[in-house]
Scaffold this active site. Structure first.
Site, PDB file in Angstrom:
ATOM      1  N   ASP A   1     -39.949  -2.590  40.051  1.00 34.83           N
ATOM      2  CA  ASP A   1     -38.915  -1.821  40.711  1.00 34.83           C
ATOM      3  C   ASP A   1     -38.947  -1.994  42.488  1.00 34.83           C
ATOM      4  OD1 ASP A   1     -36.516  -0.049  40.509  1.00 34.83           O
ATOM      5  OD2 ASP A   1     -37.894   1.333  41.782  1.00 34.83           O
TER       6      ASP A   1
ATOM      7  N   GLU B   1     -37.501  -6.885  40.515  1.00 30.87           N
ATOM      8  CA  GLU B   1     -36.081  -6.294  40.893  1.00 30.87           C
ATOM      9  C   GLU B   1     -35.810  -6.875  41.992  1.00 30.87           C
ATOM     10  OE1 GLU B   1     -32.992  -2.679  41.489  1.00 30.87           O
ATOM     11  OE2 GLU B   1     -35.177  -2.370  41.881  1.00 30.87           O
TER      12      GLU B   1
ATOM     13  N   ASP C   1     -28.029   0.643  36.746  1.00 28.92           N
ATOM     14  CA  ASP C   1     -27.774   0.922  38.074  1.00 28.92           C
ATOM     15  C   ASP C   1     -26.451   0.545  38.509  1.00 28.92           C
ATOM     16  OD1 ASP C   1     -30.203   1.832  39.386  1.00 28.92           O
ATOM     17  OD2 ASP C   1     -31.064  -0.389  39.427  1.00 28.92           O
TER      18      ASP C   1
END
Length: 581
Positions: free
Chosen positions: A327, A356, A423
């Protein structure tokens, strides 16, 4: 020729080792400005009678965008080293392009040419081979299925009884995933990406309290081991989400800092700018965005680094997971990620490392850090063209061509290609509930180079807007599912597995676009098979004449009907034809 548009650099996506014998070379020129490009190459030490011995091979035009053409060459230097340059022609004009610039005649001195000093195998980008054939399925554990009500958090709501909010809970857990693995096997996916499973305060779990413990609402470590084992028995890989950029507010070291401030032994675990610490309205310490409950970890601090690397090793070593999704990976220092790769690869050499990152990620994709990033440039192009129809067909092709040429081929082959996620809004909602548009998106995603990922529920028509709307409870009542969409997606996944040119083991190139009809045509090709994809992204039926492409006679991949290259193709609104040659 416009010399200012001609570009090459002997590195990254323009010159790289594809395997231990092969080099890939690329060149950029102004669009429709150059007729032919030839690669001049030879061993820097191969001289006869004071003359450098070299060869000339043609380069192929691998794609074009609105500004540039891209040229591609494959070469096997006999001694794994070479000097090289380019012979570029347009009409009667011929120029030679080398590291020292442009010349009317080919220089004889090798010092003028680009240099690939040596093809060291250790420098070659090498991702796990299994990823090329993996179709991922992203699960947000809190919303997939509640298989064990005994571990429900306080205030858990009946499944799907309300719309999702940032604070409500429905009790999704590991047992729920175990109970529904047959659904994934039936669909054909062979990889699961879980958003965070570690102990946290929120329902999304991106605010970690303890990186070495399972969140109690999901079950315990024994149940997680059972889940991983059950997945592996079905040929399904398991990837976890690591939130190493920031911790949660209730992470014990941060709580100690809040209590003891400058006297805390953990003060250097975070980026604290001043004392006393203020969490609102704008924190006076670094955070994820400006979220005070997510303080940024100082990964340059050795204690923090040692702790997080222990975490990375632990879950691979103890639970045999197959991948880490990282992340907010772009906000952590490169040195940390290099050490991370070494640590997890020592335990399991074929662990998939996915970062990410939403933008150009070449610095992280050179073989020493990540295997892939979440390919949001691909996502954005597909959404804007198919779902929103904000891009013309040619602009869409330009966008995807840029994505392809942004990275080396061996990087593209394991790219994590998603259409939506926890997201983003769901694709059916983005497409105004037009399932036909969603089908075209799935077709493009699953026939594109890389490793595709489906977001839970998209296969049965789940809708949802921006977070938290995209985090609805999965619908398990088949009467409320779009079973036709499920069957369609299952067919595409089967084709990806059965047809060599459908998936990652084939080249990709656009052949034709038509902005008036919103039609795109692209091909996938291996040494033995060629597939032509003709997509009508239009609410009107189209008759498409492709005789100018000189396509050979083929068969419709789905119906088996013979296709004739000089006969126009009739395609219904938001439909497609796949021609197998």
């Amino acid at each position: 020729m416009l010399k200012e548009a001609i570009y090459h650099r002997p590195k990254n996506n323009y010159a790289y080792g594809y395997d231990k014998k092969t080099l890939h070379i690329r060149l950029q020129t102004k669009k429709e400005d150059v007729e032919t490009v030839n690669l001049i190459y030879g061993d820097p030490y191969d001289w006869q009678e004071d003359k450098w011995i070299n060869k000339l091979i043609p380069m192929q035009k691998s794609g074009s965008d609105e500004l540039f053409d891209y040229w591609f060459g494959v070469v096997e230097p006999p001694f794994r080293r070479m000097r090289y340059g380019f012979k570029i022609s347009s009409g009667s004009e011929v120029i030679y392009y080398t590291e020292r610039g442009f010349f009317k005649e080919a220089p004889n001195d090798t010092a003028y040419y680009y240099n690939f000093p040596f093809l060291n195998e250790a420098d070659i980008f090498a991702a796990p081979k299994w990823v090329k054939d993996t179709v991922w399925y992203q699960i947000f554990p809190e919303r997939f299925a509640n298989g064990d009500t005994s571990n429900d958090p306080d205030g858990t709501l009946p499944w799907g009884s309300e719309e999702p909010t940032p604070t409500n809970f429905f009790g999704g857990d590991f047992q729920g995933v175990i109970d529904h693995l047959d659904h994934l096997v039936d669909l054909g996916v062979n990889g699961i990406y879980f958003t965070p499973i570690f102990k946290a305060h929120s329902n999304h779990k991106y605010d970690t309290i303890d990186y070495l413990e399972i969140d109690p609402q999901f079950g315990d470590k024994a149940t997680f081991k059972k889940l991983v084992s059950a997945c592996h028995k079905r040929g399904i890989k398991v990837m976890l989400d690591a939130v190493f950029n920031h911790s949660g507010f209730y992470f014990p070291p941060f709580q100690d800092v809040l209590e003891n401030e400058a006297n805390s032994p953990y003060r250097d675990w975070f980026h604290l700018r001043e004392f006393p610490i203020k969490t609102e309205p704008i924190p006076n310490y670094d955070t994820f965005a400006f979220v005070g409950s997510m303080p940024k970890l100082n990964t340059e601090n050795q204690e923090v680094k040692d702790y997080l690397l222990k975490v990375a090793r632990y879950w691979v070593e103890e639970f045999d997971i197959d991948g880490w999704r990282l992340d907010v990976a772009n906000e952590i220092d490169h040195a940390f990620w290099r050490d991370f790769r070494k640590v997890v690869r020592e335990v399991k050499p074929d662990v998939y490392i996915l970062g990410e990152i939403w933008h150009d990620s070449m610095p992280w994709l050179q073989g020493d850090q990540f295997d892939a990033v979440m390919n949001y440039p691909f996502t954005n192009g597909a959404i804007e063209f198919f779902a929103k129809e904000n891009l013309t067909a040619s602009a869409f092709a330009d966008t995807i061509t840029k994505v392809i040429h942004a990275y080396p081929s061996n990087v593209n082959e394991v790219a994590f290609n998603l259409l939506d996620s926890h997201d983003t809004p769901r694709i059916l909602t983005l497409a105004d509930n037009n399932t036909a548009k969603v089908k075209l998106m799935f077709l493009f995603q699953l026939s594109y180079t890389g490793s595709p990922c489906l977001y839970y529920g998209d296969e049965i028509g789940l809708t949802g807007g921006q977070d938290p709307g995209c985090r609805k409870c999965m619908v398990w009542d088949e009467k409320e599912q779009d079973r036709e969409l499920f069957t369609y997606l299952k067919t595409l996944i089967t084709l990806r597995k059965m047809e060599p040119a459908f998936g990652t083991h084939a080249s990709f190139q656009f052949l034709y676009t038509d902005d008036d009809t919103n039609t795109v045509v692209y091909e996938k090709q291996t040494n033995d098979q060629r597939l032509i994809f003709i997509l009508n992204n239009n609410n009107q039926a189209q008759t498409i004449d492709l005789s100018h492409l000189s396509l050979p006679t083929g068969t419709n991949l789905l119906t088996g009907e013979i296709t004739h290259p000089n006969k126009p193709y009739s395609i219904e609104p938001y439909d497609f034809i796949i021609v197998k040659v």
